[in-house]
Design an enzyme around this catalytic site. Structure first.
Site, mmCIF file in Angstrom:
data_model
loop_
_atom_site.group_PDB
_atom_site.id
_atom_site.type_symbol
_atom_site.label_atom_id
_atom_site.label_comp_id
_atom_site.label_asym_id
_atom_site.label_seq_id
_atom_site.Cartn_x
_atom_site.Cartn_y
_atom_site.Cartn_z
ATOM 1 N N LYS A 13 3.502 -38.112 -55.834
ATOM 2 C CA LYS A 13 2.483 -39.478 -56.332
ATOM 3 C C LYS A 13 2.666 -40.803 -56.188
ATOM 4 C CE LYS A 13 2.183 -38.852 -61.760
ATOM 5 N NZ LYS A 13 2.923 -40.065 -61.565
ATOM 6 N N ARG B 74 -6.643 -44.617 -61.423
ATOM 7 C CA ARG B 74 -8.216 -43.143 -61.581
ATOM 8 C C ARG B 74 -7.830 -42.205 -62.752
ATOM 9 N NH1 ARG B 74 -5.378 -38.298 -62.953
ATOM 10 N NH2 ARG B 74 -4.013 -39.211 -63.266
ATOM 11 N N ARG C 223 6.064 -44.635 -73.315
ATOM 12 C CA ARG C 223 4.520 -44.475 -74.086
ATOM 13 C C ARG C 223 4.513 -43.998 -74.768
ATOM 14 N NH1 ARG C 223 1.631 -42.633 -68.051
ATOM 15 N NH2 ARG C 223 4.844 -42.388 -67.548
ATOM 16 N N CYS D 185 -2.639 -48.865 -54.278
ATOM 17 C CA CYS D 185 -1.844 -48.288 -55.722
ATOM 18 C C CYS D 185 -3.259 -48.656 -56.526
ATOM 19 C CB CYS D 185 -0.903 -49.302 -56.599
ATOM 20 S SG CYS D 185 -1.254 -50.266 -55.532
#
Length: 318
Positions: free
Chosen positions: A95, A141, A165, A251
């Site tokens: 991806k 997205r 993260r 992107c």
């Protein structure tokens, strides 16, 4: 960078040199690829060398990828090494690879697809996210799909590897975030987060897939890699990438897709969004696995029904 392994007093050139980003997840994917190659060909571990590189996309973490060069920042160092013959193949998160690739390279194999879902970290599901919560993500997205369902939420940029993260989340920089379930599984952290049903929360194109790329003129490397490829994954992935190509997605483009079925027939659900989530245009198609014309028609249909708030982020049909 070593191209040889010493066994006793003898220097042995590896059968394959696999280039990979040096993030923990990328290395885990390369280790899986190495193990599959050794098992398929009866090679010893010494015969497959992992060659890590610090990718540009791993160096700048305070801005969205779309602002600093896009997906090419994940591939350009590996591309250079592959073109120069310093490595025999690159191991990619599919991806993260640009839709249009240089002709000198060739996807020789895709490993069996892992979990394609997103995992929500910090809440049990989308409805359970606290009112007005701050959501950390750098993926158009995920941001658009969230804001379409929960316009009360605030999205802030969240980049870095899984540990980074999760650390930002723990530090209170956001209330919730998203991580790929496949990545968590490959890192041995399947207990982190809550996977979201893919029929309701559409994943990214190619999510959960490890792609193996070599030089187009390297028949030996291509054959070695093809031995560990998965035909079903290849059918799904090529259809998903055909959708991105027909949409003219980049992107910056908020697009989600779920493609599944068997080697003969696939069903694709897809949706395009405005970045703020206020507009969602969705559609689906069932098609013969190699009929990418049907996929292109789905792309045209989605864009034909979308306003400029969506279409300005795609180049398909222009």
């Amino acid at each position: 960078m070593s191209n040889n392994t010493q066994i006793g007093n003898e220097m042995v050139r590896p059968k394959m040199r696999l280039g990979t980003r040096n993030s923990p997840l990328a290395m885990a994917q390369a280790v899986e690829t190495k193990a599959r190659l050794c098992a398929a060909h009866g090679w010893s571990e010494d015969e497959v060398e992992l060659v890590p590189v610090m990718a540009s996309g791993d160096k700048v973490l305070d801005r969205p990828l779309s602002e600093i060069g896009g997906k090419a920042l994940w591939t350009k160092e590996l591309d250079a090494w592959l073109a120069e013959g310093l490595i025999d193949a690159s191991v990619h998160s599919a991806k993260d690879v640009e839709t249009i690739r240089p002709d000198v390279f060739h996807f020789a194999a895709f490993l069996p697809r892992a979990d394609r879902r997103d995992a929500l970290v910090g809440a049990a599901n989308i409805a359970a996210i606290p009112q007005g919560a701050t959501v950390g993500t750098s993926a158009p997205r995920r941001a658009a799909q969230l804001l379409n369902l929960r316009p009360d939420c605030k999205v802030v940029t969240f980049r870095g590897n899984v540990a980074t993260r999760l650390g930002k989340l723990k530090a209170g920089e956001a209330d919730v975030t998203f991580l790929a379930a496949a990545g968590l599984e490959r890192l041995g952290q399947s207990d982190v987060g809550n996977p979201l049903p893919s029929e309701d929360w559409l994943p990214a194109a190619a999510q959960g897939v490890i792609a193996l790329e070599c030089r187009a003129d390297d028949a030996e490397a291509s054959a070695n890699l093809a031995a560990i490829g998965d035909a079903q994954t290849a059918a799904e992935l090529t259809a998903e990438r055909a959708l991105l190509a027909a949409l003219g997605g980049t992107c910056h483009s908020p697009v989600a897709v779920l493609c599944q079925g068997d080697l003969d027939t696939l069903t694709m659900q897809a949706a395009v969004f405005s970045p703020d989530g206020s507009e969602r245009v969705a559609g689906n198609v069932t098609f013969a696995a190699n009929d990418h014309g049907a996929v292109a028609e789905l792309a045209r249909d989605l864009l034909s029904r979308a306003s400029i708030a969506v279409t300005e982020h795609f180049t398909g049909g222009k």
